[in-house]
Design an enzyme around this catalytic site. Structure first.
Site, PDB file in Angstrom:
ATOM      1  N   PRO A  36       0.819  -1.222   0.000  1.00  0.00           N
ATOM      2  CA  PRO A  36       0.000   0.000   0.000  1.00  0.00           C
ATOM      3  C   PRO A  36       0.846   1.262   0.000  1.00  0.00           C
ATOM      4  O   PRO A  36       1.968   1.259   0.512  1.00  0.00           O
ATOM      5  CB  PRO A  36      -0.801  -0.111   1.308  1.00  0.00           C
ATOM      6  CG  PRO A  36      -0.150  -1.152   2.129  1.00  0.00           C
ATOM      7  CD  PRO A  36       0.702  -2.004   1.236  1.00  0.00           C
ATOM      8  N   ASP A  37       0.336   2.343  -0.612  1.00  0.00           N
ATOM      9  CA  ASP A  37       1.039   3.632  -0.511  1.00  0.00           C
ATOM     10  C   ASP A  37       0.646   4.266   0.827  1.00  0.00           C
ATOM     11  O   ASP A  37       0.033   3.623   1.672  1.00  0.00           O
ATOM     12  CB  ASP A  37       0.734   4.526  -1.727  1.00  0.00           C
ATOM     13  CG  ASP A  37      -0.733   4.904  -1.840  1.00  0.00           C
ATOM     14  OD1 ASP A  37      -1.510   4.568  -0.935  1.00  0.00           O
ATOM     15  OD2 ASP A  37      -1.098   5.530  -2.852  1.00  0.00           O
ATOM     16  N   PHE A  38       1.021   5.514   1.047  1.00  0.00           N
ATOM     17  CA  PHE A  38       0.664   6.162   2.306  1.00  0.00           C
ATOM     18  C   PHE A  38      -0.745   6.715   2.270  1.00  0.00           C
ATOM     19  O   PHE A  38      -1.513   6.557   3.196  1.00  0.00           O
ATOM     20  CB  PHE A  38       1.612   7.347   2.563  1.00  0.00           C
ATOM     21  CG  PHE A  38       2.873   6.959   3.276  1.00  0.00           C
ATOM     22  CD1 PHE A  38       3.074   5.685   3.744  1.00  0.00           C
ATOM     23  CD2 PHE A  38       3.863   7.909   3.492  1.00  0.00           C
ATOM     24  CE1 PHE A  38       4.236   5.338   4.401  1.00  0.00           C
ATOM     25  CE2 PHE A  38       5.026   7.575   4.151  1.00  0.00           C
ATOM     26  CZ  PHE A  38       5.219   6.292   4.603  1.00  0.00           C
ATOM     27  N   ARG A  39      -1.036   7.422   1.150  1.00  0.00           N
ATOM     28  CA  ARG A  39      -2.168   8.341   1.219  1.00  0.00           C
ATOM     29  C   ARG A  39      -3.410   7.945   0.446  1.00  0.00           C
ATOM     30  O   ARG A  39      -4.418   8.630   0.558  1.00  0.00           O
ATOM     31  CB  ARG A  39      -1.709   9.749   0.787  1.00  0.00           C
ATOM     32  CG  ARG A  39      -0.724  10.337   1.775  1.00  0.00           C
ATOM     33  CD  ARG A  39      -0.136  11.639   1.339  1.00  0.00           C
ATOM     34  NE  ARG A  39       0.845  12.106   2.304  1.00  0.00           N
ATOM     35  CZ  ARG A  39       2.100  11.702   2.370  1.00  0.00           C
ATOM     36  NH1 ARG A  39       2.555  10.812   1.507  1.00  0.00           N
ATOM     37  NH2 ARG A  39       2.921  12.176   3.294  1.00  0.00           N
ATOM     38  N   ASN A 110      10.948   5.124  -2.372  1.00  0.00           N
ATOM     39  CA  ASN A 110      10.502   3.837  -1.837  1.00  0.00           C
ATOM     40  C   ASN A 110      11.608   3.130  -1.076  1.00  0.00           C
ATOM     41  O   ASN A 110      12.788   3.243  -1.406  1.00  0.00           O
ATOM     42  CB  ASN A 110       9.970   2.950  -2.968  1.00  0.00           C
ATOM     43  CG  ASN A 110       8.727   3.544  -3.591  1.00  0.00           C
ATOM     44  OD1 ASN A 110       8.130   4.447  -3.014  1.00  0.00           O
ATOM     45  ND2 ASN A 110       8.341   3.058  -4.759  1.00  0.00           N
ATOM     46  N   ASP A 112      11.277  -0.229  -0.560  1.00  0.00           N
ATOM     47  CA  ASP A 112      11.003  -1.654  -0.806  1.00  0.00           C
ATOM     48  C   ASP A 112      12.076  -2.348  -1.658  1.00  0.00           C
ATOM     49  O   ASP A 112      12.002  -3.550  -1.886  1.00  0.00           O
ATOM     50  CB  ASP A 112       9.610  -1.822  -1.461  1.00  0.00           C
ATOM     51  CG  ASP A 112       9.452  -1.005  -2.742  1.00  0.00           C
ATOM     52  OD1 ASP A 112      10.450  -0.803  -3.466  1.00  0.00           O
ATOM     53  OD2 ASP A 112       8.322  -0.557  -3.018  1.00  0.00           O
ATOM     54  N   HIS A 129      15.109   7.854   0.594  1.00  0.00           N
ATOM     55  CA  HIS A 129      14.665   7.690   1.977  1.00  0.00           C
ATOM     56  C   HIS A 129      15.263   6.447   2.620  1.00  0.00           C
ATOM     57  O   HIS A 129      14.692   5.887   3.549  1.00  0.00           O
ATOM     58  CB  HIS A 129      13.129   7.675   2.042  1.00  0.00           C
ATOM     59  CG  HIS A 129      12.519   8.988   1.647  1.00  0.00           C
ATOM     60  ND1 HIS A 129      11.190   9.155   1.330  1.00  0.00           N
ATOM     61  CD2 HIS A 129      13.073  10.224   1.520  1.00  0.00           C
ATOM     62  CE1 HIS A 129      10.967  10.434   1.020  1.00  0.00           C
ATOM     63  NE2 HIS A 129      12.096  11.090   1.115  1.00  0.00           N
ATOM     64  N   CYS A 140      23.948   4.700  19.998  1.00  0.00           N
ATOM     65  CA  CYS A 140      25.411   4.811  19.844  1.00  0.00           C
ATOM     66  C   CYS A 140      25.847   4.728  18.380  1.00  0.00           C
ATOM     67  O   CYS A 140      27.010   4.941  18.077  1.00  0.00           O
ATOM     68  CB  CYS A 140      26.131   3.751  20.674  1.00  0.00           C
ATOM     69  SG  CYS A 140      25.993   2.088  20.002  1.00  0.00           S
ATOM     70  N   CYS A 172      20.747  -2.993  20.868  1.00  0.00           N
ATOM     71  CA  CYS A 172      22.188  -2.976  20.648  1.00  0.00           C
ATOM     72  C   CYS A 172      22.905  -3.751  21.757  1.00  0.00           C
ATOM     73  O   CYS A 172      22.576  -3.590  22.934  1.00  0.00           O
ATOM     74  CB  CYS A 172      22.623  -1.505  20.655  1.00  0.00           C
ATOM     75  SG  CYS A 172      24.387  -1.268  20.557  1.00  0.00           S
TER      76      CYS A 172
HETATM   77  P1  CNA Z   1       2.053   8.780  -1.273  1.00  0.00           P
HETATM   78  O1  CNA Z   1       2.046  10.096  -0.597  1.00  0.00           O
HETATM   79  O2  CNA Z   1       1.295   7.671  -0.645  1.00  0.00           O
HETATM   80  O3  CNA Z   1       1.505   9.031  -2.752  1.00  0.00           O
HETATM   81  C1  CNA Z   1       1.332   7.989  -3.666  1.00  0.00           C
HETATM   82  C2  CNA Z   1       0.796   8.581  -4.963  1.00  0.00           C
HETATM   83  O4  CNA Z   1       0.752   7.555  -5.927  1.00  0.00           O
HETATM   84  C3  CNA Z   1      -0.610   9.170  -4.851  1.00  0.00           C
HETATM   85  O5  CNA Z   1      -0.646  10.417  -5.493  1.00  0.00           O
HETATM   86  C4  CNA Z   1      -1.486   8.135  -5.568  1.00  0.00           C
HETATM   87  O6  CNA Z   1      -2.566   8.718  -6.233  1.00  0.00           O
HETATM   88  C5  CNA Z   1      -0.523   7.555  -6.574  1.00  0.00           C
HETATM   89  N1  CNA Z   1      -0.782   6.170  -6.940  1.00  0.00           N
HETATM   90  C6  CNA Z   1      -1.210   5.144  -6.165  1.00  0.00           C
HETATM   91  N2  CNA Z   1      -1.260   4.001  -6.869  1.00  0.00           N
HETATM   92  C7  CNA Z   1      -0.849   4.316  -8.125  1.00  0.00           C
HETATM   93  C8  CNA Z   1      -0.667   3.574  -9.315  1.00  0.00           C
HETATM   94  N3  CNA Z   1      -0.914   2.254  -9.360  1.00  0.00           N
HETATM   95  N4  CNA Z   1      -0.224   4.204 -10.413  1.00  0.00           N
HETATM   96  C9  CNA Z   1       0.020   5.539 -10.410  1.00  0.00           C
HETATM   97  N5  CNA Z   1      -0.132   6.304  -9.313  1.00  0.00           N
HETATM   98  C10 CNA Z   1      -0.556   5.694  -8.182  1.00  0.00           C
HETATM   99  O7  CNA Z   1       3.546   8.256  -1.519  1.00  0.00           O
HETATM  100  P2  CNA Z   1       4.870   9.091  -1.847  1.00  0.00           P
HETATM  101  O8  CNA Z   1       5.847   8.110  -2.355  1.00  0.00           O
HETATM  102  O9  CNA Z   1       4.597  10.313  -2.616  1.00  0.00           O
HETATM  103  O10 CNA Z   1       5.276   9.563  -0.378  1.00  0.00           O
HETATM  104  C11 CNA Z   1       6.543   9.496   0.036  1.00  0.00           C
HETATM  105  C12 CNA Z   1       6.736   8.460   1.145  1.00  0.00           C
HETATM  106  C13 CNA Z   1       5.980   7.197   0.936  1.00  0.00           C
HETATM  107  C14 CNA Z   1       8.147   8.015   1.167  1.00  0.00           C
HETATM  108  O11 CNA Z   1       8.757   8.441   2.331  1.00  0.00           O
HETATM  109  C15 CNA Z   1       8.151   6.478   1.103  1.00  0.00           C
HETATM  110  O12 CNA Z   1       9.146   5.929   1.915  1.00  0.00           O
HETATM  111  C16 CNA Z   1       6.828   6.103   1.557  1.00  0.00           C
HETATM  112  N6  CNA Z   1       6.287   4.779   1.188  1.00  0.00           N
HETATM  113  C17 CNA Z   1       7.010   3.865   0.509  1.00  0.00           C
HETATM  114  C18 CNA Z   1       6.465   2.645   0.162  1.00  0.00           C
HETATM  115  C19 CNA Z   1       7.296   1.650  -0.592  1.00  0.00           C
HETATM  116  O13 CNA Z   1       8.506   1.575  -0.379  1.00  0.00           O
HETATM  117  N7  CNA Z   1       6.675   0.900  -1.510  1.00  0.00           N
HETATM  118  C20 CNA Z   1       5.147   2.351   0.509  1.00  0.00           C
HETATM  119  C21 CNA Z   1       4.423   3.323   1.217  1.00  0.00           C
HETATM  120  C22 CNA Z   1       4.998   4.525   1.551  1.00  0.00           C
END
Ligand code: CNA
Length: 291
Positions: A36-39, A110, A112, A129, A140, A172
């Protein structure tokens, strides 16, 4: 659909001799992998973390909060730990661009490591990140191997099934401080390599100006986390920018340029359509069967 027409313009840019692609990516390129993404409303991690009763969602990446209560971060780390997911079509497109000699750099937010799993070379990937690859004591600074943290997470998850998970945190052996992967938390500095590489890459774009064959693709990010979110606005005005995202965001929305290409759809749909336009379907298919 509007984005399908626009994609021909992107294909034309990529087809040029000596084309260099610079990618700036976020969580949206990995949602198709099951992370899942964050938002995103309803499915985003912040939504799911609500059950952990965080005082505010971002607390999961707050060092002071982690010190008091490492459980939410451990839970999240278990969900995201590398090795559980396979790269998406969009990740494989990056590998394909590399194979064609057209990938200059991938800046990713990301954690991941799926860009590397897809086969993108280490010198081309900038994990802005951080990642799970390195771990250190938050008190430490002692460095620990990846497998120390991984083993602890596995123990934590096994115990979690029996609800006996409350004091299994990795500590640690020198000072009892908590061990944390080098994932950048709020208030922590981004890796020096991120700033150094972007200084070099953006300076080169500015120097080349109109002569540059670069195209910048910004994909799957809400462009809300700084300083990463600044990168697209710092791209030289002569370099075309492409946004691949479910919605228009950041500088593409605030300061659109005439040359911008905005593809409001999923990253994998764009990857599929672009390889069709470029006649690379077979190669993509081969990569997909390998992963
Ligand atoms: P975010 O803020 O969650 O935004 C994600 C964006 O991607 C949104 O605008 C969505 O509309 C869009 N989106 C979602 N699914 C799709 C898709 N299939 N195709 C195209 N667009 C899509 O995430 P950001 O990366 O902007 O925020 C930064 C954070 C999220 C970083 O610090 C990451 O470390 C962190 N994060 C990473 C992971 C990972 O490593 N996979 C997962 C969740 C959060």
């Amino acid at each position: 659909m509007a984005w399908e027409k626009e994609i021909a313009k992107l294909a034309e840019l990529v087809r040029r001799d000596n084309c260099n692609v610079v990618v700036m990516a976020g969580a949206g390129i990995s949602t198709a992998c099951g992370i899942p993404d964050f938002r995103s409303p309803g499915t985003g991690l912040y939504h799911n973390l609500a059950k952990l009763k965080l005082p505010y969602a971002e607390a999961v990446f707050d060092v002071d909060f982690f010190r008091e209560n490492p459980k939410p971060f451990y839970t999240l780390a278990s969900e995201l730990y590398p090795g559980k997911f396979a790269p998406s079509k969009f990740h494989l497109l990056l590998k394909l661009l590399q194979d064609k000699g057209k990938l200059k750099r991938v800046y990713t937010q990301n954690i991941d490591t799926l860009e590397r799993q897809a086969g993108v070379e280490a010198d081309k990937v900038i994990e802005a990140h951080g990642s799970f690859a390195e771990n250190h004591c938050i008190d430490c600074g002692k460095v620990f191997e990846m497998n120390v943290f991984k083993k602890k997470l596995e123990e934590y998850n096994a115990a979690a099934k029996n609800a006996q998970n409350d004091d299994l945190w990795t500590r640690c052996d020198e000072c009892e401080g908590l061990i944390k992967p080098r994932i950048v938390f709020f208030g922590e500095n981004l890796p020096k390599r991120f700033f150094d590489t972007w200084d070099d890459d953006s300076e080169e774009l500015t120097k080349l100006g109109k002569k540059s064959n670069t195209v910048v693709i910004v994909a799957g990010t809400s462009l809300t986390v700084y300083p990463f979110a600044m990168l697209p606005e710092e791209v030289d005005k002569h370099t075309p920018r492409v946004l691949v995202n479910r919605e228009c965001v950041g500088d593409f929305k605030a300061n659109p340029r005439d040359s911008d290409i905005v593809l409001e759809t999923s990253a994998d749909d764009v990857a599929q359509k672009l390889v069709e336009e470029l006649g690379w379907e077979e190669e993509l298919q081969t990569l997909m069967t390998e992963h």
